[in-house]
Write a protein that holds these residues in place. Structure first.
Motif, mmCIF file in Angstrom:
data_model
loop_
_atom_site.group_PDB
_atom_site.id
_atom_site.type_symbol
_atom_site.label_atom_id
_atom_site.label_comp_id
_atom_site.label_asym_id
_atom_site.label_seq_id
_atom_site.Cartn_x
_atom_site.Cartn_y
_atom_site.Cartn_z
ATOM 1 N N VAL A 97 -10.216 10.017 0.934
ATOM 2 C CA VAL A 97 -10.661 8.967 1.854
ATOM 3 C C VAL A 97 -10.574 9.562 3.251
ATOM 4 O O VAL A 97 -9.499 9.945 3.691
ATOM 5 C CB VAL A 97 -9.764 7.717 1.761
ATOM 6 N N GLU A 98 -11.707 9.681 3.907
ATOM 7 C CA GLU A 98 -11.738 10.411 5.181
ATOM 8 C C GLU A 98 -12.011 9.517 6.377
ATOM 9 O O GLU A 98 -11.313 9.592 7.384
ATOM 10 C CB GLU A 98 -12.828 11.491 5.123
ATOM 11 N N SER A 99 -13.035 8.678 6.285
ATOM 12 C CA SER A 99 -13.463 7.936 7.474
ATOM 13 C C SER A 99 -12.354 7.022 7.981
ATOM 14 O O SER A 99 -11.513 6.562 7.205
ATOM 15 C CB SER A 99 -14.692 7.095 7.173
ATOM 16 N N LYS A 100 -12.385 6.794 9.266
ATOM 17 C CA LYS A 100 -11.364 5.958 9.915
ATOM 18 C C LYS A 100 -11.406 4.533 9.379
ATOM 19 O O LYS A 100 -12.464 3.999 9.084
ATOM 20 C CB LYS A 100 -11.607 5.920 11.431
ATOM 21 N N ASN A 101 -10.225 3.933 9.243
ATOM 22 C CA ASN A 101 -10.087 2.545 8.796
ATOM 23 C C ASN A 101 -10.797 2.247 7.483
ATOM 24 O O ASN A 101 -11.282 1.150 7.265
ATOM 25 C CB ASN A 101 -10.605 1.582 9.866
ATOM 26 N N GLU A 102 -10.868 3.262 6.641
ATOM 27 C CA GLU A 102 -11.532 3.078 5.345
ATOM 28 C C GLU A 102 -10.467 2.699 4.307
ATOM 29 O O GLU A 102 -9.309 3.059 4.425
ATOM 30 C CB GLU A 102 -12.221 4.389 4.953
ATOM 31 N N LYS A 103 -10.913 1.937 3.318
ATOM 32 C CA LYS A 103 -10.000 1.562 2.242
ATOM 33 C C LYS A 103 -10.732 1.764 0.923
ATOM 34 O O LYS A 103 -11.874 1.334 0.787
ATOM 35 C CB LYS A 103 -9.605 0.096 2.408
ATOM 36 N N HIS A 117 -5.837 4.620 1.704
ATOM 37 C CA HIS A 117 -6.368 4.537 3.066
ATOM 38 C C HIS A 117 -6.721 5.920 3.604
ATOM 39 O O HIS A 117 -6.475 6.931 2.954
ATOM 40 C CB HIS A 117 -5.353 3.813 3.945
ATOM 41 N N THR A 118 -7.278 5.914 4.828
ATOM 42 C CA THR A 118 -7.730 7.141 5.484
ATOM 43 C C THR A 118 -6.689 8.259 5.355
ATOM 44 O O THR A 118 -5.511 8.054 5.597
ATOM 45 C CB THR A 118 -7.965 6.856 6.984
ATOM 46 N N THR A 170 -15.739 6.967 -0.519
ATOM 47 C CA THR A 170 -14.944 8.186 -0.621
ATOM 48 C C THR A 170 -15.781 9.326 -0.062
ATOM 49 O O THR A 170 -16.997 9.337 -0.215
ATOM 50 C CB THR A 170 -14.603 8.510 -2.087
ATOM 51 N N GLU A 171 -15.117 10.264 0.593
ATOM 52 C CA GLU A 171 -15.840 11.402 1.152
ATOM 53 C C GLU A 171 -16.222 12.352 0.029
ATOM 54 O O GLU A 171 -17.315 12.879 -0.043
ATOM 55 C CB GLU A 171 -14.932 12.119 2.160
ATOM 56 N N GLN A 199 -4.859 17.340 11.092
ATOM 57 C CA GLN A 199 -4.492 16.448 9.979
ATOM 58 C C GLN A 199 -2.979 16.440 9.742
ATOM 59 O O GLN A 199 -2.397 15.422 9.402
ATOM 60 C CB GLN A 199 -5.212 16.878 8.697
#
Ligand code: ADP
Length: 420
Positions: free
Chosen positions: A21-27, A53-54, A74-75, A287
């Motif tokens: 999970v990469e993008s900001k504020n992603e769940k 989460h991210t 998902t990235e 990171q």
């Protein structure tokens, strides 16, 4: 706005679904629809929704096959058939044999240390082995010597936990009553003398505790280490191996380190080479820094289960702040009978000032500087959120309500911007 994506994966036996999970504020929500699966050694409950989460980098492994659903963006997400899980399971089985022998003979169970460079899956292997042990009814001790990431307390510390249940999928191992020691820096290199001192102390205390807890004693200890394996980093590892009297060293993905340890360790220490998983993700400096920040945020605010920290003002005059390590001078400049290296473990009083803003303070159990401060473990942490020189006060974030305990506070290099 991104639309919610739904993906379903059918996993054959002995394969794993990896996702990030990469993008900001992603769940991303994970659910096992049928069959059996585990996440780094913890069994997943069928039909239960798990949230990631991210920053999460995860593998869902299955021994028998399963169907898994992912909801959210998902990235990366793919199924891998090549994993080292069978090899890791064999390691667990060998440790388990040693635990059975320890039980029968009334001796101590295996003390295992996991070593290797950064980002090879050391922490993950430690988690898997602890989970397998506790699922067999064992009560192993988990030791984390990685001051850079620090999964037991905040970064800049080393610590230990008695593991009594598998790690929670979303929150990791239960953090009840950890034994934590202050280091205050991100790398052992920042003060080797201090690092070795607290590692020896932690080993001593664990040995004492094990002597009075038969179940923990036969279950043994599993130690995670820093990814610094060359030069002084190697010496730090061999010192830790000696201090904890390790029986087994698992070397991940580094033949040179494996050969060095084979050469330098006493014969009774089993040094085992293990491949790393192709799923382990390398992290950038940024990171890692985010990971450290997230650990501190979790310490004060919780992860899934929210915590509600207190914020209050304290008078400069009520604070006993020290840092460990005076600037080192050549031996020839030291007072008679003192070596330059002693300076590295000396306590130096720190006057409260605006320079302390956003710094972490470790709350020691030591009542005063004359107490064995480096040998005392920590009660917890404060974060200095503001300093007011006019009123001679500072505002602190604290898991406990006021007043502050009247003990030594140790200044850490770790910073945290509280913008919760
Ligand atoms: P180390 O302790 O050696 O620095 P970690 O165990 O922390 O390495 O692993 C690095 C990252 O890779 C972590 O975010 C972890 O969750 C992830 N990871 C480990 N194993 C796998 C895997 N099989 N599939 C996907 N991600 C993984």
């Amino acid at each position: 706005m991104t639309e919610v994506q739904l993906q379903e994966f059918k996993l054959d036996p002995d394969s794993e679904l990896r996702f990030e999970v990469e993008s900001k504020n992603e769940k991303v929500v994970l659910e096992v629809k049928s069959g059996y699966a585990e996440l780094f050694g913890t069994e997943l409950v069928k039909g239960k929704a798990y949230e990631f989460h991210t920053g999460a980098k995860v593998a869902v492994f299955t021994w028998h096959g399963c169907t898994v659903e992912l909801r959210g963006r998902t990235e990366v997400s793919y199924v891998a058939k090549e994993t080292p899980m069978v090899i890791y399971l064999n390691v667990h089985a060998a440790l388990e044999q040693q635990r059975v022998a320890a039980e029968q003979e009334g001796t101590r169970g295996p003390v295992t240390m996991v070593v290797g460079p950064g980002d090879v899956g050391k922490s993950t292997l430690v988690r898997i082995l602890l989970n397998y042990a506790v699922r067999m009814g064992r009560r192993p001790i988990y030791v984390d010597l990685d001051v850079g990431q620090g999964s037991i307390s905040v970064p800049g510390t080393i610590g230990a936990l008695l593991v009594e249940r598998p790690a929670s999928i979303e929150e990791g191992f239960s953090q009840q009553a950890p034994l934590v020691y202050h280091f205050g820096h991100k790398s052992p290199n920042d003060n080797l003398q201090l690092y070795n001192t607290i590692v020896s102390r932690l080993a001593e205390v664990i040995t004492e505790r094990i002597d009075s807890n038969k179940k923990a004693s036969t279950s043994g200890v599993i130690i995670n280490t820093c990814g610094w394996v060359k030069g002084p980093g190697y010496k730090v590892l061999t010192h830790a191996a000696q201090a904890f009297e390790v029986d087994v060293i698992l070397v991940l993905d580094n033949e040179r380190l494996y050969n060095e340890l084979k050469r330098d360790m006493p014969k009774f220490v089993k040094v085992v080479y293990l491949p790393k998983s192709g799923g382990v993700v390398e992290r950038t400096g940024g990171q890692r820094a985010e990971g450290r920040d997230a650990r501190v945020r979790e310490y004060f605010y919780g992860k899934r289960t929210p915590y509600y920290p207190h914020s209050f003002d304290v008078k400069f005059s009520d604070l006993n702040i020290y840092k460990v390590g005076a600037p080192s001078l050549p031996d020839s400049c030291m007072p008679l009978g003192m070596r330059a290296s002693d300076a590295l473990t000396r306590l130096v009083a720190v006057a409260p000032s605006p320079a302390l803003a956003h710094r972490l303070l470790a709350v020691s159990f030591a009542a005063g500087p004359e107490d064995h401060v480096l040998h005392s473990n920590l009660a917890g942490f404060l974060c200095v959120t503001a300093v007011d020189t006019e009123r001679q006060t500072m505002t602190v974030l604290s898991p406990q309500p006021r007043p502050l305990p009247n003990t030594v506070l140790l200044l850490s290099e770790m910073q945290y911007m509280d913008n919760h």
